[in-house]
Motif scaffolding. Structure first.
Motif, short mmCIF file in Angstrom:
data_model
loop_
_atom_site.label_atom_id
_atom_site.label_comp_id
_atom_site.label_asym_id
_atom_site.label_seq_id
_atom_site.Cartn_x
_atom_site.Cartn_y
_atom_site.Cartn_z
N GLY A 1 0.79 -1.22 0.00
CA GLY A 1 0.00 0.00 0.00
C GLY A 1 0.83 1.28 0.00
N GLN A 2 2.11 1.19 0.33
CA GLN A 2 2.96 2.38 0.30
C GLN A 2 3.29 2.75 -1.14
N SER A 3 3.73 3.98 -1.30
CA SER A 3 4.10 4.43 -2.64
C SER A 3 5.58 4.79 -2.67
N MET A 4 6.14 4.80 -3.86
CA MET A 4 7.52 5.23 -4.00
C MET A 4 7.81 5.55 -5.46
N THR A 5 8.90 6.25 -5.67
CA THR A 5 9.36 6.60 -7.01
C THR A 5 10.79 6.15 -7.19
N LEU A 6 11.04 5.46 -8.29
CA LEU A 6 12.40 5.08 -8.66
C LEU A 6 12.89 6.08 -9.71
N LEU A 7 14.12 6.54 -9.52
CA LEU A 7 14.68 7.52 -10.44
C LEU A 7 15.75 6.89 -11.31
N CYS A 8 15.66 7.18 -12.58
CA CYS A 8 16.69 6.77 -13.55
C CYS A 8 17.24 8.02 -14.21
N ALA A 9 18.55 8.12 -14.28
CA ALA A 9 19.19 9.25 -14.93
C ALA A 9 20.26 8.76 -15.89
N GLN A 10 20.34 9.42 -17.07
CA GLN A 10 21.39 9.08 -18.03
C GLN A 10 22.03 10.36 -18.52
N ASP A 11 23.35 10.27 -18.75
CA ASP A 11 24.10 11.46 -19.16
C ASP A 11 24.65 11.31 -20.58
N MET A 12 24.00 10.48 -21.39
CA MET A 12 24.47 10.22 -22.75
C MET A 12 23.59 10.92 -23.80
N ASN A 13 22.68 11.74 -23.36
CA ASN A 13 21.78 12.47 -24.26
C ASN A 13 20.93 11.52 -25.12
N HIS A 14 20.59 10.38 -24.54
CA HIS A 14 19.79 9.41 -25.28
C HIS A 14 18.33 9.81 -25.37
N GLU A 15 17.71 9.50 -26.51
CA GLU A 15 16.29 9.80 -26.70
C GLU A 15 15.39 8.78 -26.00
N TYR A 16 15.79 7.51 -26.06
CA TYR A 16 14.92 6.44 -25.62
C TYR A 16 15.30 5.96 -24.22
N MET A 17 14.29 5.76 -23.39
CA MET A 17 14.53 5.22 -22.05
C MET A 17 13.48 4.18 -21.73
N TYR A 18 13.85 3.23 -20.89
CA TYR A 18 13.02 2.05 -20.62
C TYR A 18 13.06 1.69 -19.13
N TRP A 19 11.95 1.13 -18.67
CA TRP A 19 11.92 0.49 -17.36
C TRP A 19 11.53 -0.97 -17.54
N TYR A 20 12.36 -1.86 -16.99
CA TYR A 20 12.10 -3.30 -17.01
C TYR A 20 12.03 -3.81 -15.57
N ARG A 21 11.36 -4.94 -15.42
CA ARG A 21 11.47 -5.68 -14.18
C ARG A 21 12.01 -7.07 -14.53
N GLN A 22 12.78 -7.63 -13.59
CA GLN A 22 13.36 -8.95 -13.82
C GLN A 22 13.03 -9.84 -12.65
N ASP A 23 12.36 -10.93 -12.94
CA ASP A 23 11.97 -11.91 -11.94
C ASP A 23 12.53 -13.26 -12.32
N PRO A 24 12.82 -14.10 -11.32
CA PRO A 24 13.38 -15.44 -11.62
C PRO A 24 12.48 -16.21 -12.58
N GLY A 25 13.08 -16.74 -13.62
CA GLY A 25 12.33 -17.55 -14.58
C GLY A 25 11.49 -16.77 -15.55
N MET A 26 11.42 -15.44 -15.38
CA MET A 26 10.56 -14.63 -16.27
C MET A 26 11.38 -13.76 -17.21
N GLY A 27 12.63 -13.59 -16.93
CA GLY A 27 13.43 -12.72 -17.77
C GLY A 27 13.10 -11.25 -17.57
N LEU A 28 13.61 -10.43 -18.42
CA LEU A 28 13.34 -9.00 -18.38
C LEU A 28 12.00 -8.71 -19.07
N ARG A 29 11.14 -7.97 -18.41
CA ARG A 29 9.86 -7.60 -19.00
C ARG A 29 9.71 -6.08 -18.98
#
Lengths: 113, 113
Positions: B16-44
């Motif tokens: 029930g709690q909330s939170m924010t994960l921060l991602c930062a990149q310094d390569m001036n990239h256009e595209y950014m992604y968030w994945y989750r990785q779980d055992p046996g499921m790979g990156l989604r």
């Protein structure tokens, strides 16, 4: 939907031998495939990209093949070393012309000294 | 050049709690992604962005929201955490050129109790 299958069983090989990992995909044939290496507790690191019109791509001891008829990519590490031990992931675009990607579950490789 | 960084590295939340994960990149990239990785499921893929101010849903977007107010940052929010969101979260970025290489961050290990 597009799916990628990699052998989830770990692959153990002796140092100096060639390791061969398989990536099979379903449905549409992607314009390219990517291979990444992932060490425990770390993010994946890009290794190689192979395009649909390339049968084979090499980088140092790494070789990747792409067979659109079989819907398969093979990843080879020649003269394997214990430092090559890691999980290797295959990735491709989820649909044609997209920057949305799907990953296989990865194959864990262990090179025995 | 730090590449892709993620904050925090570890977090434990109660249901029930909330939170924010921060991602930062310094390569001036256009595209950014968030994945989750779980055992046996790979990156989604959870959500992705093809440029500042844009976001799009990935394979498993439910329960997550994202924002890309600045080109270098991509935020992942959990409004009401659930135990099913226990996972390792990876952020990645790419330039959008024909190498299609994704650069991954070190990951955030989130546990929801």
């Amino acid at each position: 939907s597009q799916k990628i299958e990699q052998n989830s069983e770990a692959l153990n090989i002796q140092e100096g031998k060639t390791a061969t990992l398989t990536c099979n995909y379903t449905n549409y044939s992607p314009a390219y495939l990517q291979w990444y290496r992932q060490d425990p507790g770390r993010g994946p690191v890009f290794l190689l990209l192979i395009r649909e019109n390339e049968k084979e791509k090499r980088k140092e001891r790494l070789k990747v093949t792409f067979d659109t008829t079989l819907k398969q990519s093979l990843f080879h590490i020649t003269a394997s070393q214990p430092a090559d031990s890691a999980t290797y992931l295959c990735a491709q675009p989820a649909t044609s012309g997209t920057y949305k990607y799907i990953f296989g579950t990865g194959t864990r490789l262990k090179v025995l000294a | 050049n730090a590449g892709v960084t993620q904050t925090p590295k570890f977090r434990v939340l109660k249901t029930g709690q909330s939170m924010t994960l921060l991602c930062a990149q310094d390569m001036n990239h256009e595209y950014m992604y968030w994945y989750r990785q779980d055992p046996g499921m790979g990156l989604r893929l959870i959500h992705y962005s093809v440029g500042e101010g844009t976001t799009a849903k990935g394979e498993v977007p439910d329960g997550y929201n994202v924002s890309r107010l600045k080109k270098q940052n991509f935020l992942l929010g959990l409004e009401s955490a659930a135990p099913s969101q226990t996972s390792v979260y990876f952020c990645a970025s790419s330039s959008g050129d024909t190498s299609y290489e994704q650069y991954f961050g070190p990951g955030t290990r989130l546990t929801v109790t």
